[in-house]
Design a protein around this motif. Structure first.
Motif, PDB file in Angstrom:
ATOM      1  N   PHE A  23       1.962  49.713 -44.139  1.00 39.58           N
ATOM      2  CA  PHE A  23       2.845  50.818 -44.525  1.00 39.58           C
ATOM      3  C   PHE A  23       3.724  51.282 -43.362  1.00 39.58           C
ATOM      4  O   PHE A  23       3.581  52.409 -42.878  1.00 39.58           O
ATOM      5  CB  PHE A  23       2.005  51.983 -45.077  1.00 39.58           C
ATOM      6  N   PRO A  24       4.651  50.442 -42.916  1.00 42.47           N
ATOM      7  CA  PRO A  24       5.474  50.827 -41.756  1.00 42.47           C
ATOM      8  C   PRO A  24       6.286  52.101 -41.992  1.00 42.47           C
ATOM      9  O   PRO A  24       6.564  52.836 -41.040  1.00 42.47           O
ATOM     10  CB  PRO A  24       6.396  49.616 -41.542  1.00 42.47           C
ATOM     11  N   GLN A  25       6.578  52.397 -43.253  1.00 44.33           N
ATOM     12  CA  GLN A  25       7.417  53.580 -43.509  1.00 44.33           C
ATOM     13  C   GLN A  25       6.731  54.896 -43.169  1.00 44.33           C
ATOM     14  O   GLN A  25       7.395  55.906 -42.965  1.00 44.33           O
ATOM     15  CB  GLN A  25       7.889  53.602 -44.964  1.00 44.33           C
ATOM     16  N   LEU A  30       8.689  58.710 -35.620  1.00 39.45           N
ATOM     17  CA  LEU A  30       9.434  58.007 -34.559  1.00 39.45           C
ATOM     18  C   LEU A  30      10.802  58.617 -34.282  1.00 39.45           C
ATOM     19  O   LEU A  30      11.424  58.318 -33.278  1.00 39.45           O
ATOM     20  CB  LEU A  30       9.632  56.532 -34.941  1.00 39.45           C
ATOM     21  N   THR A  31      11.267  59.446 -35.192  1.00 38.14           N
ATOM     22  CA  THR A  31      12.643  59.942 -35.042  1.00 38.14           C
ATOM     23  C   THR A  31      12.696  61.415 -34.630  1.00 38.14           C
ATOM     24  O   THR A  31      13.744  62.032 -34.707  1.00 38.14           O
ATOM     25  CB  THR A  31      13.426  59.754 -36.363  1.00 38.14           C
ATOM     26  N   GLN A  32      11.557  61.985 -34.232  1.00 35.82           N
ATOM     27  CA  GLN A  32      11.519  63.409 -33.881  1.00 35.82           C
ATOM     28  C   GLN A  32      11.021  63.645 -32.466  1.00 35.82           C
ATOM     29  O   GLN A  32      10.182  62.889 -31.967  1.00 35.82           O
ATOM     30  CB  GLN A  32      10.576  64.164 -34.841  1.00 35.82           C
ATOM     31  N   LYS A  56      13.136  61.011 -28.113  1.00 33.87           N
ATOM     32  CA  LYS A  56      13.888  61.051 -26.851  1.00 33.87           C
ATOM     33  C   LYS A  56      13.433  59.939 -25.919  1.00 33.87           C
ATOM     34  O   LYS A  56      14.245  59.311 -25.246  1.00 33.87           O
ATOM     35  CB  LYS A  56      13.692  62.408 -26.162  1.00 33.87           C
ATOM     36  N   ALA A  57      12.128  59.709 -25.876  1.00 37.52           N
ATOM     37  CA  ALA A  57      11.584  58.657 -24.997  1.00 37.52           C
ATOM     38  C   ALA A  57      12.088  57.279 -25.433  1.00 37.52           C
ATOM     39  O   ALA A  57      12.374  56.416 -24.597  1.00 37.52           O
ATOM     40  CB  ALA A  57      10.063  58.706 -25.024  1.00 37.52           C
ATOM     41  N   ILE A  58      12.218  57.087 -26.742  1.00 32.35           N
ATOM     42  CA  ILE A  58      12.715  55.804 -27.259  1.00 32.35           C
ATOM     43  C   ILE A  58      14.200  55.664 -26.905  1.00 32.35           C
ATOM     44  O   ILE A  58      14.632  54.611 -26.420  1.00 32.35           O
ATOM     45  CB  ILE A  58      12.480  55.705 -28.785  1.00 32.35           C
ATOM     46  N   ARG A 101      15.746  56.945 -24.487  1.00 30.83           N
ATOM     47  CA  ARG A 101      15.908  56.732 -23.040  1.00 30.83           C
ATOM     48  C   ARG A 101      15.249  55.436 -22.563  1.00 30.83           C
ATOM     49  O   ARG A 101      15.118  55.198 -21.360  1.00 30.83           O
ATOM     50  CB  ARG A 101      15.349  57.942 -22.288  1.00 30.83           C
ATOM     51  N   HIS A 102      14.790  54.620 -23.495  1.00 31.93           N
ATOM     52  CA  HIS A 102      14.177  53.317 -23.196  1.00 31.93           C
ATOM     53  C   HIS A 102      12.935  53.417 -22.324  1.00 31.93           C
ATOM     54  O   HIS A 102      12.611  52.489 -21.580  1.00 31.93           O
ATOM     55  CB  HIS A 102      15.193  52.361 -22.560  1.00 31.93           C
ATOM     56  N   LEU A 103      12.237  54.554 -22.407  1.00 31.60           N
ATOM     57  CA  LEU A 103      10.982  54.687 -21.667  1.00 31.60           C
ATOM     58  C   LEU A 103       9.833  54.142 -22.516  1.00 31.60           C
ATOM     59  O   LEU A 103       8.832  53.660 -22.003  1.00 31.60           O
ATOM     60  CB  LEU A 103      10.707  56.165 -21.352  1.00 31.60           C
ATOM     61  N   VAL A 104      10.021  54.248 -23.817  1.00 34.62           N
ATOM     62  CA  VAL A 104       9.007  53.799 -24.773  1.00 34.62           C
ATOM     63  C   VAL A 104       9.710  52.981 -25.852  1.00 34.62           C
ATOM     64  O   VAL A 104      10.821  53.312 -26.267  1.00 34.62           O
ATOM     65  CB  VAL A 104       8.307  55.024 -25.425  1.00 34.62           C
ATOM     66  N   ASP A 105       9.044  51.911 -26.261  1.00 34.35           N
ATOM     67  CA  ASP A 105       9.580  51.090 -27.352  1.00 34.35           C
ATOM     68  C   ASP A 105       8.480  50.967 -28.408  1.00 34.35           C
ATOM     69  O   ASP A 105       7.337  50.648 -28.058  1.00 34.35           O
ATOM     70  CB  ASP A 105       9.953  49.707 -26.770  1.00 34.35           C
ATOM     71  N   VAL A 106       8.792  51.283 -29.654  1.00 32.72           N
ATOM     72  CA  VAL A 106       7.793  51.133 -30.722  1.00 32.72           C
ATOM     73  C   VAL A 106       8.345  50.166 -31.770  1.00 32.72           C
ATOM     74  O   VAL A 106       9.392  50.423 -32.373  1.00 32.72           O
ATOM     75  CB  VAL A 106       7.456  52.488 -31.397  1.00 32.72           C
ATOM     76  N   GLN A 107       7.665  49.063 -31.951  1.00 34.68           N
ATOM     77  CA  GLN A 107       8.073  48.069 -32.942  1.00 34.68           C
ATOM     78  C   GLN A 107       7.069  48.072 -34.089  1.00 34.68           C
ATOM     79  O   GLN A 107       5.857  48.006 -33.858  1.00 34.68           O
ATOM     80  CB  GLN A 107       8.101  46.666 -32.302  1.00 34.68           C
ATOM     81  N   LEU A 108       7.584  48.162 -35.315  1.00 39.05           N
ATOM     82  CA  LEU A 108       6.719  48.173 -36.495  1.00 39.05           C
ATOM     83  C   LEU A 108       6.718  46.795 -37.140  1.00 39.05           C
ATOM     84  O   LEU A 108       7.773  46.161 -37.236  1.00 39.05           O
ATOM     85  CB  LEU A 108       7.234  49.206 -37.502  1.00 39.05           C
ATOM     86  N   HIS A 109       5.560  46.357 -37.576  1.00 32.55           N
ATOM     87  CA  HIS A 109       5.447  45.040 -38.215  1.00 32.55           C
ATOM     88  C   HIS A 109       4.647  45.189 -39.498  1.00 32.55           C
ATOM     89  O   HIS A 109       3.554  45.787 -39.486  1.00 32.55           O
ATOM     90  CB  HIS A 109       4.732  44.057 -37.285  1.00 32.55           C
ATOM     91  N   ASP A 110       5.187  44.672 -40.574  1.00 33.58           N
ATOM     92  CA  ASP A 110       4.523  44.746 -41.872  1.00 33.58           C
ATOM     93  C   ASP A 110       3.598  43.538 -42.023  1.00 33.58           C
ATOM     94  O   ASP A 110       4.072  42.394 -42.109  1.00 33.58           O
ATOM     95  CB  ASP A 110       5.597  44.760 -42.977  1.00 33.58           C
TER      96      ASP A 110
END
Ligand code: ADE
Length: 230
Positions: A9-11, A17-19, A24-26, A28-37
């Motif tokens: 359930f990636p949704q 992830l957008t708040q 902000k960390a994403i 600014r490229h400090l954190v990267d979160v990739q979702l995989h179904d």
């Protein structure tokens, strides 16, 4: 720091992830979160990811094949392969010392289960670090994965505006104390006043008061905890 989240359930992660701090960390490229179904690795017309348990019983079990293939494919997508974490009520309990251990990794792969859990061969083959966020059963590992991300990113350099904040968090530092009481304006509300010492501007007195507050809270909390939590 990179997180890969493997889920059916990636949704669920959309709003999170957008708040606020994480968004902000994403940015600014400090954190990267990739979702995989995980379903993308399922075979056949019906893209089946779960099946009935051998031996009978209620519920459905997540199948070994799509899960193992999904994890292996995601590990190969970037370097380093990262630490694989399985969110499960059967794992070791997440606490601040586990968070501090996890934040030293460059990459975490968070595997979220649904239904009655995973086919045991997922653990046999992948040997994940199994982590639980507490002794209760959630409907899936997604909320637990968010808890892990939320706690870990506080320690990623640059994510908090003030570098001291994470060190001052409750449970942080060698003494693992609770944080002191905080106040902001107004000075008085419904007869409840802010302690005088915080208004006086004497930094030594303020530091001493806060240390004492933290100690008292920690003692009170220890008194409330059951023996097995100590
Ligand atoms: N999945 C279901 N319940 C969980 C828990 N308590 N911690 C981590 N993952 C879970």
């Amino acid at each position: 720091m990179r997180f890969d989240v493997l889920t059916l359930f990636p949704q669920i992660f959309g709003g999170y992830l957008t708040q606020s701090l994480l968004a902000k960390a994403i940015e600014r490229h400090l954190v990267d979160v990739q979702l995989h179904d995980i379903r993308d690795w399922a075979k056949g017309k019906h893209k089946k990811v779960d099946d009935r348990p051998f031996g009978g019983g209620p519920g459905m079990v997540m199948m070994v094949e799509p899960v193992v293939e999904c994890v292996e494919a995601v590990q190969a997508m970037a370097q380093p392969p990262g630490r694989l974490i399985q969110l499960t009520p059967q794992g070791r309990r997440l606490d601040q010392s586990v968070v501090e251990e996890l934040c030293r990794e460059a990459r975490l792969i968070l595997l979220c289960g649904r239904y009655e859990g995973f086919d045991e061969r997922v653990s046999e083959i992948l040997k994940p670090d199994a982590i639980s966020i507490g002794d209760y059963v959630l409907n899936g590992g997604e909320v637990a994965a968010m808890v892990v991300i939320d706690a870990v990113i506080r320690h990623v350099p640059g994510v908090l505006g003030d570098e001291e904040s994470a060190k001052q968090d409750s449970f942080s530092g060698d003494e693992r104390q609770l944080e002191w009481a905080q106040y902001t304006r107004p000075r008085e509300f419904r007869g409840h006043a802010v302690p005088e010492v915080l208004i006086g501007g004497n930094h030594e007195q303020i530091a001493a008061w806060r240390a004492e507050q933290g100690r008292k809270r920690t003692e009170k909390r220890k008194g409330e905890m059951k023996n097995d939590e100590l």
